[in-house]
Design a protein around this motif. Structure first.
Motif, PDB file in Angstrom:
ATOM      1  N   ARG A 109      -2.684  -0.033  -4.070  1.00 18.91           N
ATOM      2  CA  ARG A 109      -3.017  -1.064  -3.085  1.00 18.91           C
ATOM      3  C   ARG A 109      -3.145  -2.376  -3.843  1.00 18.91           C
ATOM      4  O   ARG A 109      -4.102  -2.554  -4.605  1.00 18.91           O
ATOM      5  CB  ARG A 109      -4.303  -0.719  -2.356  1.00 18.91           C
ATOM      6  N   VAL A 133      -4.653   7.078  -1.057  1.00 15.75           N
ATOM      7  CA  VAL A 133      -4.042   5.803  -1.445  1.00 15.75           C
ATOM      8  C   VAL A 133      -3.738   5.835  -2.938  1.00 15.75           C
ATOM      9  O   VAL A 133      -4.639   5.962  -3.767  1.00 15.75           O
ATOM     10  CB  VAL A 133      -4.967   4.616  -1.105  1.00 15.75           C
ATOM     11  N   GLU A 145       0.850  -1.178   0.000  1.00 10.28           N
ATOM     12  CA  GLU A 145       0.000   0.000   0.000  1.00 10.28           C
ATOM     13  C   GLU A 145       0.891   1.236   0.000  1.00 10.28           C
ATOM     14  O   GLU A 145       1.777   1.363   0.844  1.00 10.28           O
ATOM     15  CB  GLU A 145      -0.907  -0.014   1.222  1.00 10.28           C
ATOM     16  N   LYS A 182       2.195  -6.854   5.436  1.00 10.34           N
ATOM     17  CA  LYS A 182       1.748  -5.611   4.812  1.00 10.34           C
ATOM     18  C   LYS A 182       2.924  -4.642   4.769  1.00 10.34           C
ATOM     19  O   LYS A 182       3.598  -4.431   5.777  1.00 10.34           O
ATOM     20  CB  LYS A 182       0.597  -4.980   5.594  1.00 10.34           C
TER      21      LYS A 182
END
Length: 184
Positions: free
Chosen positions: A18, A15, A8, A75
């Motif tokens: 992603r 954003v 991300e 992540k």
């Protein structure tokens, strides 16, 4: 263990990317680093450069500016000032602006720690990264980032400077009796 990690990328406008990816390589101030599923937690300062990731067996590259990266629980979160895809690079515009910025820096007359100079250096790095993204990087040019210089830094005492010291003969002349070097 998962087969992918979530990549991300977040900019001040939101954003920017992603995706579930198999791996990520990113530039930090300490050098490039790679992240794969199961990576240990990591927090690093991001420098302007290229991010590479693999998705479904294909390699993708994009440009990011300075910021921070956090890796935790499969992540990778990149917080950056700027983000650019290869298709968004306007080569003519970037080359013209890079020439203008280089000229301003080449003829800089002000204080080396001036924030305006630092902004120009950061812009130069960003423009060069865009050209590197499209596969046509400019010649390497190193300009120091002066934001960490002490305002009133003093030179070390003369007796601590290498130029003021004489070498230890036993370490430099391997032919001298008593030398720590073995005979050949």
């Amino acid at each position: 263990m998962a087969d992918t990690i979530l990549l991300e990328i977040v900019t001040p406008t939101g954003v920017a990317l992603r995706k579930q990816v198999t791996d990520v390589t990113a530039p930090s101030v300490a050098g490039e680093f790679g992240v794969m599923p199961g990576h240990l937690p990591l927090l690093a300062a991001l420098r302007t450069g290229l991010v590479t990731y693999h998705e479904e067996g294909r390699e993708h590259r994009l440009a990011v500016a300075h910021g921070f990266v956090e890796v935790v629980n499969d992540k990778a979160l990149l917080l950056t000032e700027r983000f650019m895809n290869k298709d968004d690079v306007d080569v003519v515009k970037v080359r013209l602006r890079l020439k203008e910025v280089d000229d301003q820096l080449d003829h800089w007359q002000g204080d080396l720690t001036d924030p305006k100079r630092r902004q120009l250096i950061e812009e130069e790095q960003w423009l060069a990264t865009q050209l590197e993204l499209i596969g046509d990087p400019p010649l390497p040019l190193v300009r120091e980032d002066t934001r960490f210089l002490a305002q009133n830094a003093e030179a070390p005492p003369e007796n601590e400077m290498v130029e003021g010291q004489t070498p230890d003969e036993s370490l430099t002349d391997h032919r001298k009796p008593g030398s720590t070097f073995p005979e050949s």
